[in-house]
Design an enzyme around this catalytic site. Structure first.
Site, PDB file in Angstrom:
ATOM      1  N   PRO A  25       3.387 -23.804  21.489  1.00 26.82           N
ATOM      2  CG  PRO A  25       1.131 -24.094  21.953  1.00 26.82           C
ATOM      3  CD  PRO A  25       2.294 -23.232  22.280  1.00 26.82           C
ATOM      4  CB  ALA A  59      -2.741 -28.466  19.702  1.00 27.37           C
ATOM      5  CD  GLN A 102      -2.321 -25.147  22.361  1.00 26.89           C
ATOM      6  OE1 GLN A 102      -2.259 -25.840  21.357  1.00 26.89           O
ATOM      7  NE2 GLN A 102      -2.202 -23.828  22.334  1.00 26.89           N
ATOM      8  CE1 TYR A 185      -7.945 -26.240  14.916  1.00 32.63           C
ATOM      9  CE2 TYR A 185      -6.385 -25.003  16.241  1.00 32.63           C
ATOM     10  CZ  TYR A 185      -6.704 -25.667  15.073  1.00 32.63           C
ATOM     11  OH  TYR A 185      -5.787 -25.765  14.056  1.00 32.63           O
ATOM     12  NE  ARG A 233      -1.379 -19.364  21.083  1.00 30.52           N
ATOM     13  CZ  ARG A 233      -0.456 -19.840  20.268  1.00 30.52           C
ATOM     14  NH1 ARG A 233      -0.302 -21.160  20.148  1.00 30.52           N
ATOM     15  NH2 ARG A 233       0.318 -19.042  19.569  1.00 30.52           N
ATOM     16  CG  LEU A 304       4.718 -12.566  11.683  1.00 29.23           C
ATOM     17  CD1 LEU A 304       4.207 -11.622  10.608  1.00 29.23           C
ATOM     18  CD2 LEU A 304       5.731 -13.536  11.075  1.00 29.23           C
TER      19      LEU A 304
END
Length: 367
Positions: A25, A59, A102, A185, A233, A304
């Site tokens: 996402p 999100a 998500q 979050y 997640r 990455l």
């Protein structure tokens, strides 16, 4: 390379993926009053033709005050549902890629400006701002307004909002739900002792701090069709001394597994400005491997991952079951095509694009 693992099919519960590549996402900050716009149709449309095995919608806030910015996508009323349904209809007209969403609440990190305008928090009494809420009345940093600490009624309201959003997602044909419990979050805020200073049953020990995130998971799992996956997640560490630790996240992962979680997407950080992250290629993969060693549910690695050989090494050695890319897919929306060409795999392509297959990769497109 023959038969690269990255391009082997993979099943997450009842959902069959054509390969091990997930588009993670990515917030676009381009919604209007929580509603998707034509930007989302273009953005998701191109990624739906990327050749990835799964595409995840950014999100998506379950309540207006759960948005990170005033321009975030939501799924909390008929208007936001209709806008998302319109976008999905356009994407699915030309792509059969499975699509996940998500579901999220930003907690104390909400009410900010969009990143290319600086991303600073907007005060509650200003236009495009609102009062934030969190486990405890502890601001993200000194520039943020203190959030309101959620009482029992607030917890119930947010739990019901996740349920409502999950049902709306099911109504418009979303294939899977990912619950956002990472990147500082709301649900991550409950998990971390740096942001959760509660003295009731939702604070203190890790058993208490994981209680509300687990309640959210149970509620969403009950509300979303049993045949479709519900995943999560997590941030595996805060990268701050005294913060959430990997061992605690492993305990959380085991509880999720026991409750029927279908996959765990392993990220890190985002909770505290004091974080010190050793950023580099595959820097979060060891965290994914540590969690995978302790649970049997599929694990997704992210962070990455930019090179095909790098991605293949992660899944072929068992560090993770799937890999997720985000910025790499923005830079190169055909990254899975190019990875398949490099590794000797195959991807699906729309018939309109079949003639683009390079002569040196005659078996690249699956027919």
């Amino acid at each position: 390379m023959r038969n690269p693992v990255l391009f082997n099919p993979f099943r997450v519960a009842g959902l069959e993926l054509s390969n091990r590549i997930v588009i993670a996402p990515m917030c676009q900050y381009s919604a209007e009053n929580g509603c998707m716009t034509d930007w989302h149709l273009m953005h998701l449309g191109q990624l739906a033709l990327s050749g990835a095995g799964l595409l995840t919608i950014e999100a998506t806030a379950v309540v207006p005050e759960g948005r990170i910015t005033f321009a975030d996508v939501g799924l909390y009323d008929d208007a936001t549902e209709a806008a998302m349904a319109r976008t999905l209809e356009g994407v699915r007209r030309y792509s059969d890629v499975p699509i996940a969403i998500q579901l999220a609440h930003a907690g104390r990190k909400a009410s900010t400006d969009i990143p290319w305008r600086g991303g600073k928090q907007i005060p509650p009494d200003h236009a495009n701002g609102w009062q934030t809420e969190a486990p405890s009345a502890v601001a993200f940093n000194s520039d943020y307004a203190p959030p309101n600490a959620l009482d029992q009624g607030g917890l119930e309201r947010i739990r019901n909002a996740f349920v409502s959003a999950a049902r709306r997602a099911a109504n418009i044909g979303i294939d899977a739900v990912q619950i956002h419990a990472a990147h500082g979050y709301l649900l991550h805020q409950f998990l971390s002792p740096l942001s959760n200073l509660r003295t009731d049953n939702y604070g203190g020990t890790i058993a208490n701090r994981m209680r509300f995130p687990l309640e959210i998971f149970d509620a969403v799992r009950s509300a979303f069709p049993a045949s479709r996956p519900v995943t999560i997640r997590v941030s595996a560490t805060d990268w701050v001394h005294g913060g959430l630790e990997l061992s605690e996240v492993i305990a959380f992962a085991k509880e999720l597994e026991a409750r029927g979680c279908d996959a765990i997407h392993v990220s890190s950080g985002g909770l505290d400005p004091k974080q010190s992250i050793p950023v580099g290629p595959s820097y979060q993969v060891p965290l994914a491997r540590a969690i995978k060693n302790e649970v049997k549910v599929p694990v997704v690695a992210v962070g990455l991952i930019t090179e095909p050989a790098q991605a293949e090494a992660i899944v072929s050695t068992g560090d993770a079951d799937l890999i997720a890319i985000a910025r790499a897919a923005l830079y190169d929306p055909r990254w899975p095509w190019h990875a398949a060409a490099a590794l000797g795999g195959q991807v699906s392509a729309p018939p309109q694009y079949l003639r683009s297959q390079p002569s040196q990769y005659r078996d690249l497109f699956r027919t």
